[in-house]
Design an enzyme around this catalytic site. Structure first.
Site, PDB file in Angstrom:
ATOM      1  N   LYS A 275       4.753   0.170   9.075  1.00 49.32           N
ATOM      2  CA  LYS A 275       4.715   1.496   8.469  1.00 49.32           C
ATOM      3  C   LYS A 275       4.013   2.496   9.375  1.00 49.32           C
ATOM      4  O   LYS A 275       4.383   3.658   9.423  1.00 49.32           O
ATOM      5  CB  LYS A 275       3.986   1.422   7.122  1.00 49.32           C
ATOM      6  CG  LYS A 275       4.918   1.079   5.978  1.00 49.32           C
ATOM      7  CD  LYS A 275       4.175   1.116   4.666  1.00 49.32           C
ATOM      8  CE  LYS A 275       3.277  -0.098   4.535  1.00 49.32           C
ATOM      9  NZ  LYS A 275       2.492  -0.152   3.331  1.00 49.32           N
TER      10      LYS A 275
ATOM     11  N   ARG B 200       5.725 -13.011   9.180  1.00 52.52           N
ATOM     12  CA  ARG B 200       6.351 -11.739   8.856  1.00 52.52           C
ATOM     13  C   ARG B 200       7.719 -11.656   9.520  1.00 52.52           C
ATOM     14  O   ARG B 200       8.013 -12.394  10.458  1.00 52.52           O
ATOM     15  CB  ARG B 200       5.456 -10.559   9.229  1.00 52.52           C
ATOM     16  CG  ARG B 200       5.078 -10.472  10.693  1.00 52.52           C
ATOM     17  CD  ARG B 200       3.987  -9.436  10.925  1.00 52.52           C
ATOM     18  NE  ARG B 200       4.389  -8.093  10.548  1.00 52.52           N
ATOM     19  CZ  ARG B 200       3.751  -7.350   9.636  1.00 52.52           C
ATOM     20  NH1 ARG B 200       2.701  -7.815   9.008  1.00 52.52           N
ATOM     21  NH2 ARG B 200       4.159  -6.135   9.374  1.00 52.52           N
TER      22      ARG B 200
ATOM     23  N   GLU C  67       0.876  -1.164   0.000  1.00 56.69           N
ATOM     24  CA  GLU C  67       0.000   0.000   0.000  1.00 56.69           C
ATOM     25  C   GLU C  67       0.917   1.219   0.000  1.00 56.69           C
ATOM     26  O   GLU C  67       1.846   1.303   0.814  1.00 56.69           O
ATOM     27  CB  GLU C  67      -0.880   0.002   1.253  1.00 56.69           C
ATOM     28  CG  GLU C  67      -1.847   1.156   1.207  1.00 56.69           C
ATOM     29  CD  GLU C  67      -2.760   1.262   2.411  1.00 56.69           C
ATOM     30  OE1 GLU C  67      -2.740   0.366   3.273  1.00 56.69           O
ATOM     31  OE2 GLU C  67      -3.482   2.270   2.477  1.00 56.69           O
TER      32      GLU C  67
HETATM   33  P1  ATP Z   1       2.930  -2.512   7.690  1.00 55.26           P
HETATM   34  O1  ATP Z   1       2.330  -3.207   8.860  1.00 55.26           O
HETATM   35  O2  ATP Z   1       4.341  -2.137   7.846  1.00 55.26           O
HETATM   36  O3  ATP Z   1       2.086  -1.377   7.165  1.00 55.26           O
HETATM   37  P2  ATP Z   1       1.728  -3.987   5.677  1.00 55.26           P
HETATM   38  O4  ATP Z   1       1.628  -5.463   5.593  1.00 55.26           O
HETATM   39  O5  ATP Z   1       0.500  -3.261   6.041  1.00 55.26           O
HETATM   40  O6  ATP Z   1       2.934  -3.621   6.570  1.00 55.26           O
HETATM   41  P3  ATP Z   1       1.802  -3.595   2.901  1.00 55.26           P
HETATM   42  O7  ATP Z   1       2.211  -2.389   2.153  1.00 55.26           O
HETATM   43  O8  ATP Z   1       0.390  -3.997   2.871  1.00 55.26           O
HETATM   44  O9  ATP Z   1       2.279  -3.362   4.353  1.00 55.26           O
HETATM   45  O10 ATP Z   1       2.747  -4.821   2.534  1.00 55.26           O
HETATM   46  C1  ATP Z   1       3.049  -5.262   1.243  1.00 55.26           C
HETATM   47  C2  ATP Z   1       3.500  -6.682   1.322  1.00 55.26           C
HETATM   48  O11 ATP Z   1       4.628  -6.785   2.173  1.00 55.26           O
HETATM   49  C3  ATP Z   1       2.420  -7.561   1.893  1.00 55.26           C
HETATM   50  O12 ATP Z   1       2.310  -8.715   1.107  1.00 55.26           O
HETATM   51  C4  ATP Z   1       2.891  -7.871   3.266  1.00 55.26           C
HETATM   52  O13 ATP Z   1       2.454  -9.123   3.680  1.00 55.26           O
HETATM   53  C5  ATP Z   1       4.406  -7.793   3.135  1.00 55.26           C
HETATM   54  N1  ATP Z   1       5.001  -7.416   4.406  1.00 55.26           N
HETATM   55  C6  ATP Z   1       4.769  -6.306   5.126  1.00 55.26           C
HETATM   56  N2  ATP Z   1       5.458  -6.325   6.284  1.00 55.26           N
HETATM   57  C7  ATP Z   1       6.146  -7.480   6.289  1.00 55.26           C
HETATM   58  C8  ATP Z   1       7.040  -8.104   7.218  1.00 55.26           C
HETATM   59  N3  ATP Z   1       7.362  -7.529   8.372  1.00 55.26           N
HETATM   60  N4  ATP Z   1       7.572  -9.293   6.883  1.00 55.26           N
HETATM   61  C9  ATP Z   1       7.267  -9.881   5.712  1.00 55.26           C
HETATM   62  N5  ATP Z   1       6.432  -9.368   4.812  1.00 55.26           N
HETATM   63  C10 ATP Z   1       5.869  -8.184   5.085  1.00 55.26           C
HETATM   64 MG    MG Z   2      -1.178  -3.063   5.087  1.00 58.53          MG
END
Ligand code: ATP
Ligand code: MG
Length: 575
Positions: free
Chosen positions: A272, A262, A35
């Site tokens: 984020k 994760r 995102e």
């Molecule tokens: P955050 O909690 O930091 O906002 P998010 O999952 O909401 O992370 P996205 O932008 O939706 O962030 O993530 C894009 C991709 O990266 C998704 O497929 C997510 O599963 C993966 N991702 C995000 N954080 C991690 C992590 N700590 N380890 C592995 N994969 C991750």
């Molecule tokens: Mg997200």
């Protein structure tokens, strides 16, 4: 790019192998769906490496898809930074850049399909009421009074929602599944909400109706022909909804969702939302502050794409949560830089040393290898004269036993140069050492002195040619290894009407006060004057450094310490 060569296998690759074997899948297609509401961080590196790596190895495709259904927190700045970071990590994007918002029209038509089947309805409950009606893990939900609207009525209302006839938050479209399902995600989840107040970075003002992640994601995967939709474990409970959406809408393709653990890291946060708080509260300089676990921050800190890919390879992919040690990340960088970074000499805290038996005004140029093992990196000329600087830490008046550097009356080798002996110390009124007077042995260039052993070797720079520079020493951002339970940082930490105190907030209370130390007196050898931003070096005996994009006072080049030469922290941590 040097690629990790050891075998890459994990449970996801095993599933793919099996799917290819049975013919369930013929062409592997993955996607990385960030995102655009922040910069990519190390957790994303794990996901990028997994998704793009699988596509590469199985001769498939990986799409970069911006999951841009929540315009309120998204921006073009984030879209651009994400593309730049993925490319910098060494993955080829080509034309495969997609936006979930490109599918808004299709998704809208799919929603009409659900409405026509009696599987979606427009609800007038407020968001609080919806939450209340939803029930809990132990209490079933209740049905909304609007649940039994007819498809015709729902079609009309949904059309009018799109036309902008209703205020934000007054109506939503919900799937009609089961308010008593043990899985709360299936209790009539919201599919669409109204947002008037924002302009979307891609669709501008064309839409005031936005689909939710749970509705958009499976459909985007289906439209793009994704075979394996890899996401983190917190989406495991959403999988039944992912499958429900695909079962009830006529889509050309059926992807499958697979979850993995994760990445969590010691001494930092990979969220984020929390990283945004650090930026917005001015706790760090920006998203690319070298203390940030963002790709941009790690890059500015001195990390290489190879080091990050090696790291992603070594941590592997599993289904169980764990916390990865920081030393694992740092070792990946050390290995890469040890092999490739040219060596230079920089004195961080200078102390003047005068060689009394060296002719005034004379300068000679000594040859110094740029790398101890890799001869292809060549040599450079080091000016050497009567006055040089050494580091304060390399001289000791009352030296402990085994001290291998310079002491009064003792000898030491100047790296790439001669052996010198310290004869006198000059101090100021406060007893602070001002300068050292030495003599050098002209017979010791490139050879050992005759009849005595000199053990210590120290680095130095010639005073006449020294380049003033600013050195930034970075340490971990947080003093505590695990920050799992961190609450939000208050929106404005200086605001008077905010009662929460900084020390109550785990993110602030756990900050490492020494995460940045700026040294302004440092002096480097002349070849460092002409380096480009992002040039990386080993400063001998001090660590690995990268030239920053900024300049210090009086136009001094700034160098950031990427990592120390050895993992000194491990020793301190375990007594
Ligand atoms: P955050 O909690 O930091 O906002 P998010 O999952 O909401 O992370 P996205 O932008 O939706 O962030 O993530 C894009 C991709 O990266 C998704 O497929 C997510 O599963 C993966 N991702 C995000 N954080 C991690 C992590 N700590 N380890 C592995 N994969 C991750
Ligand atoms: Mg997200």
């Amino acid at each position: 790019m040097t690629e990790p060569t050891s075998v890459k296998t994990n449970f996801i690759r095993q599933i793919i192998d099996e799917d290819l074997r049975t013919g369930k899948c013929t062409q592997v297609a993955t996607r990385f769906p960030p995102e655009p509401n922040g910069y990519l961080h190390l957790g994303h590196v794990k996901s990028v490496y997994l998704n793009f790596g699988i596509a590469e190895d199985y001769q498939g495709n990986c799409n970069l898809r911006f999951d841009d259904t929540n315009p309120h927190k998204e921006s073009m700045q984030f879209v651009e930074s994400i593309m730049e970071d993925v490319r910098w990590l060494g993955f080829y994007l080509g034309e495969r850049i997609y936006y979930a918002s490109d599918y808004f029209e299709r998704l809208y038509e799919f929603a009409l399909e659900l409405i026509d089947q009696g599987l979606a309805y427009v609800d007038d409950l407020t968001s609080e009421e919806i939450r209340e009606y939803r029930g809990t893990l132990t209490k079933p939900g209740r049905e909304s009074p609007y649940r039994n609207r007819t498809p015709t009525e729902n079609r009309d209302l949904f059309q009018r929602m799109r036309n902008g006839e209703y205020l934000s938050g007054t109506k939503v479209l919900r799937a009609k599944i089961d308010m008593e399902s043990p899985n709360i995600n299936l209790r009539d989840p919201v599919l669409y909400r109204i947002r008037h107040e924002v302009v979307h970075h891609q669709t501008k003002a064309n839409w005031c109706l936005y689909p939710t992640y749970d509705y958009t994601h499976p459909l985007s995967d289906a439209l793009e022909g994704i075979s394996h939709s890899l996401c983190t474990l917190e989406f495991e409970d959403h999988r039944p909804l992912y499958d429900w959406v695909l079962e009830h809408i006529r889509v050309p393709h059926r992807p499958q969702q697979i979850e993995f653990a994760r990445l969590n890291m010691e001494y930092t946060i990979l969220s984020k939302r929390k990283l945004t708080q650090l930026v917005e509260n001015g706790i760090v300089e920006d998203w690319d502050d070298p203390r940030m676990p963002t790709v941009a921050g790690l890059r500015r800190r001195g990390y290489t794409p190879t080091a990050l890919r090696t790291f992603a390879h070594r941590i592997g992919v599993t289904k169980s949560d764990s916390i990865v040690e920081l030393s694992m990340l740092e070792n990946c960088l050390r290995e890469d830089l040890d092999a490739h970074a040219p060596r230079r000499m920089v004195v961080l805290n200078p102390l003047k040393l005068i060689i009394d038996n060296y002719p005034k005004e004379q300068v000679e140029y000594l040859d110094a290898p740029n790398h101890p093992k890799d001869k292809t990196l060549g040599t450079r000329k080091l000016p050497y004269g009567r006055e040089i600087y050494i580091d304060k830490a390399d001289f000791c008046e009352q030296a402990p036993k085994n001290y291998k550097r310079l002491i009064l009356g003792g000898e030491v080798r100047l790296r790439n140069s001669y052996v010198v002996r310290c004869d006198t110390i000059v101090k100021d009124d406060q007893g602070e050492i001002q300068e050292l007077h030495c003599c050098y042995d002209p017979e010791t260039l490139g050879k050992n002195p005759v009849g005595r052993k000199v053990k210590g070797v120290i680095h130095w720079v010639a005073a006449s040619h020294a380049i003033p520079m600013e050195i930034r020493l970075y340490e971990r951002l947080f003093a505590t290894a695990t920050l799992e339970s961190s609450k939000n940082i208050p929106k404005n930490k200086n605001s008077k009407d905010n009662n929460s105190k900084d020390e109550d907030n785990p993110l602030i209370a756990n900050l490492n006060p020494d995460s940045l130390i700026v040294l302004t007196q440092a002096l480097g050898e002349p070849s460092l004057a002409t380096t480009q931003p992002e040039a990386r070096f080993q400063f001998e005996r001090e660590g690995y450094f990268i030239r920053d994009k900024l300049f210090g006072p009086e136009g001094r080049p700034v160098f950031n310490r990427a990592v120390t030469l050895r993992d000194t922290w491990a020793k301190i941590k375990t007594p």
